[in-house]
Design a protein around this motif. Structure first.
Motif, PDB file in Angstrom:
ATOM      1  N   MET A   1       1.012  -1.333  -0.271  1.00  0.00           N
ATOM      2  CA  MET A   1      -0.008  -0.270  -0.115  1.00  0.00           C
ATOM      3  C   MET A   1       0.761   1.397   0.089  1.00  0.00           C
ATOM      4  SD  MET A   1      -2.894   1.175   2.587  1.00  0.00           S
ATOM      5  CE  MET A   1      -1.964   1.561   4.142  1.00  0.00           C
ATOM      6  N   GLN A   2       0.697   2.069  -1.021  1.00  0.00           N
ATOM      7  CA  GLN A   2       1.517   3.485  -0.957  1.00  0.00           C
ATOM      8  C   GLN A   2       1.301   4.264   0.168  1.00  0.00           C
ATOM      9  OE1 GLN A   2       0.519   5.693  -4.290  1.00  0.00           O
ATOM     10  NE2 GLN A   2       1.915   7.398  -3.693  1.00  0.00           N
ATOM     11  N   THR A   3       1.987   4.549   0.995  1.00  0.00           N
ATOM     12  CA  THR A   3       1.608   5.594   1.979  1.00  0.00           C
ATOM     13  C   THR A   3       2.359   7.075   2.059  1.00  0.00           C
ATOM     14  OG1 THR A   3       3.809   4.824   2.953  1.00  0.00           O
ATOM     15  CG2 THR A   3       1.844   3.621   3.642  1.00  0.00           C
ATOM     16  N   PHE A   5       2.812  10.594  -0.090  1.00  0.00           N
ATOM     17  CA  PHE A   5       1.944  11.418  -1.129  1.00  0.00           C
ATOM     18  C   PHE A   5       2.454  12.798  -1.222  1.00  0.00           C
ATOM     19  CE2 PHE A   5      -0.801   7.953   0.001  1.00  0.00           C
ATOM     20  CZ  PHE A   5      -1.381   7.402  -0.841  1.00  0.00           C
ATOM     21  N   ARG A  32       0.450  13.179  -6.792  1.00  0.00           N
ATOM     22  CA  ARG A  32      -0.048  11.867  -6.119  1.00  0.00           C
ATOM     23  C   ARG A  32      -0.720  12.276  -4.612  1.00  0.00           C
ATOM     24  NH1 ARG A  32       4.787   9.573  -3.854  1.00  0.00           N
ATOM     25  NH2 ARG A  32       5.446  11.782  -4.065  1.00  0.00           N
ATOM     26  N   LEU A  34      -3.983  11.546  -1.701  1.00  0.00           N
ATOM     27  CA  LEU A  34      -4.685  10.649  -1.005  1.00  0.00           C
ATOM     28  C   LEU A  34      -5.837  11.436  -0.501  1.00  0.00           C
ATOM     29  CD1 LEU A  34      -5.142   7.785   0.380  1.00  0.00           C
ATOM     30  CD2 LEU A  34      -4.050   8.822   2.316  1.00  0.00           C
ATOM     31  N   ALA A 104     -11.414   7.779  -9.586  1.00  0.00           N
ATOM     32  CA  ALA A 104     -11.060   6.371  -9.745  1.00  0.00           C
ATOM     33  C   ALA A 104     -10.608   6.204 -10.893  1.00  0.00           C
ATOM     34  CB  ALA A 104     -12.505   5.755  -9.749  1.00  0.00           C
ATOM     35  N   THR A 107      -4.586   7.196 -11.676  1.00  0.00           N
ATOM     36  CA  THR A 107      -3.788   6.187 -10.852  1.00  0.00           C
ATOM     37  C   THR A 107      -3.048   7.217  -9.873  1.00  0.00           C
ATOM     38  OG1 THR A 107      -2.250   6.417 -12.468  1.00  0.00           O
ATOM     39  CG2 THR A 107      -3.412   4.489 -12.466  1.00  0.00           C
ATOM     40  N   LEU A 109      -4.631   9.370  -8.057  1.00  0.00           N
ATOM     41  CA  LEU A 109      -5.574   9.806  -7.001  1.00  0.00           C
ATOM     42  C   LEU A 109      -6.135   8.585  -6.466  1.00  0.00           C
ATOM     43  CD1 LEU A 109      -7.598  12.419  -8.991  1.00  0.00           C
ATOM     44  CD2 LEU A 109      -5.450  12.906  -7.609  1.00  0.00           C
ATOM     45  N   ASP A 110      -6.073   8.589  -5.098  1.00  0.00           N
ATOM     46  CA  ASP A 110      -6.520   7.487  -4.346  1.00  0.00           C
ATOM     47  C   ASP A 110      -7.542   7.806  -3.265  1.00  0.00           C
ATOM     48  OD1 ASP A 110      -6.670   5.127  -2.929  1.00  0.00           O
ATOM     49  OD2 ASP A 110      -4.808   5.157  -2.099  1.00  0.00           O
ATOM     50  N   LYS A 112      -9.678   7.076  -0.010  1.00  0.00           N
ATOM     51  CA  LYS A 112     -10.130   5.800   0.903  1.00  0.00           C
ATOM     52  C   LYS A 112     -11.203   6.230   1.841  1.00  0.00           C
ATOM     53  CE  LYS A 112      -5.224   4.508   1.476  1.00  0.00           C
ATOM     54  NZ  LYS A 112      -5.469   2.990   0.250  1.00  0.00           N
TER      55      LYS A 112
END
Ligand code: FAD
Length: 387
Positions: A1-3, A5, A32, A34, A104, A107, A109-110, A112
């Motif tokens: 998991m990328q942590t 950003f 990048r 989150l 979505a 790539t 942009l994440d 949660k």
């Protein structure tokens, strides 16, 4: 998991998702990012209305638009033509779907959901560290869209509290070409109250009972007012209640109470959203101001990697808003009459610009001059001596 950003956005509601969509439009240049959101699912929890032509952000996604609206009390009615910038209604469901798709598909942009912070963000060696129920993350910059608790906003001049519901009648009941912006509740010294009716078809409408007051009205306190308005409308005709919405909007936020953490003053940390300058003080409209901020924030991030907050209104506009709100705070019993004067005395063009946050100083002056001169002078004096 990328942590790790470039940017973390805390809260993915209107402001967080709007920025997310803007960043998605940067394609390969998007930082990048989150997005951390506490809710677990997006529902059709509100509607956003605004005035605007076809070029206005989200205008074409609006479900309904009105070319005219009315404002009335028991004895008079003002009809306002807004055909050049129709009043538009965007559902939260449509907005969320579009925003979630855009985020979505990128790539960088994440998003949660179902995540809560377990501690406030901390800054170490130029990077922000966040501990959450979904793990620990770090970033160069933070955009915090969490609403401040109301206790910290005790200097707010007026609160706009509203409770609404969407109704479906069996037989035609509404004129879908006319929005009723304000139908005033009889004057009282507790609040300025009005019913807001947006007909979506001949049988369906959103009806909201709204109060402007120095005190917050919770849902339970507004139920009987809304029910009375609904019954008045229904007049014994059968209808179905489809959905409810409650809202609380600060109008004229003062300096938030409590100490601001030094880390929050850092240029890589901004607070935005409804309680941080998004809501236009005199009206509470925030959606288009959030869109303007999201665009500016994207441009700043692209230029130097730093986010920006909401652009403060000019001094003159802030003073005029403060005078107007101060009158309503101290004389809510005069509210219905003052709004009727405003809507019948000020030209349609000036009114729409004022309401849609595009007002020029001359538009604000016209609004203030529609107030009785003694009231204006008294309020201007109060505003000047309490700052
Ligand atoms: C019912 C309603 C109707 C409105 N109608 C209009 C309108 O017609 N026109 C208009 O211009 N304005 C309107 N507004 C005002 C304004 O546009 C909205 O409130 C808008 O949603 C504000 O955006 P925001 O991002 O500041 O807040 P929100 O959209 O509420 O987003 C904040 C997000 O932060 C999340 N969050 C909170 N705490 C945490 C945490 N600790 N960790 C992670 N996430 C967290 C929340 O779950 C939420 O998703 C309305 C407001 C309401 C409440």
């Amino acid at each position: 998991m990328q942590t790790d950003f470039d940017l973390i956005i805390i809260g993915a509601g209107c402001a967080g998702l709007s920025l997310g969509m803007q960043l998605a439009s940067l394609h390969a240049q998007a930082p990048r990012t989150l997005l951390l959101e506490s809710r677990t699912a997006y529902e059709n929890d509100r509607t956003w209305c605004f005035w605007g032509d076809e070029q206005t952000p989200f205008a074409t996604l609006a479900r309904h638009s009105w070319q005219r609206f009315s404002v009335n009390n028991a004895v008079s009615r003002a009809l306002v033509d807004c055909s050049t910038t129709p009043y538009r209604l965007l559902t939260a469901a449509d907005f969320y779907t579009k925003a979630l798709e855009a985020i979505a598909s990128h790539t960088a942009l994440d998003l949660k959901t179902g995540i809560s912070l377990t501690a406030e963000p901390s800054l170490t060696q130029g990077r922000w560290h966040l501990h959450t129920t979904g793990g620990s993350f770090s970033a160069n910059a933070i955009v915090d869209t969490r609403p401040l608790p109301t206790q910290q906003l005790s200097d707010t001049t007026l609160w706009q509290s509203f409770l609404g519901c969407e109704l479906e009648f069996q037989k035609p009941r509404f004129d879908p070409t006319l929005a009723q912006l304000m139908d005033f509740y009889p004057a009282t010294d507790a609040f300025v109250g009005f019913n807001y009716v947006l007909p979506l078809s001949t049988t369906r409408a959103l009806i909201e009972f709204t109060v402007f007051s120095s005190k917050i009205y919770d849902q339970a306190e507004l139920v009987s007012y809304l029910d009375a308005q609904v019954e008045k409308f229904a007049g014994g005709r059968p209808y179905q209640r489809l959905r409810n919405e409650y809202g609380l909007i600060p109008m004229g936020v003062g300096k938030p109470k409590g100490t601001v953490k030094p880390t929050e003053r850092h240029s890589s940390y901004v607070r935005v959203g409804l309680t941080a300058g998004a809501a236009r003080p005199a009206t509470g409209y925030a959606f288009q101001r959030i869109q303007r901020w999201a665009l500016a924030c994207k441009q700043s991030l692209k230029k130097n990697g730093l986010p920006v907050g909401h652009q403060p209104d000019s001094f003159v506009i802030r003073q005029m808003d403060a005078i107007f709100l101060n009158v309503l705070r101290h004389h809510p019993e005069l509210g219905p009459e003052l709004f009727m004067r405003l809507f019948s005395k000020v030209s349609n063009e000036k009114l729409i610009r004022f309401l849609s946050d595009q007002g020029r100083v001359s538009d604000y002056l016209a609004v203030i001059l529609s107030l009785p001169p003694w009231l204006f002078m008294k309020s201007a004096y109060q505003v000047a001596t309490t700052r």
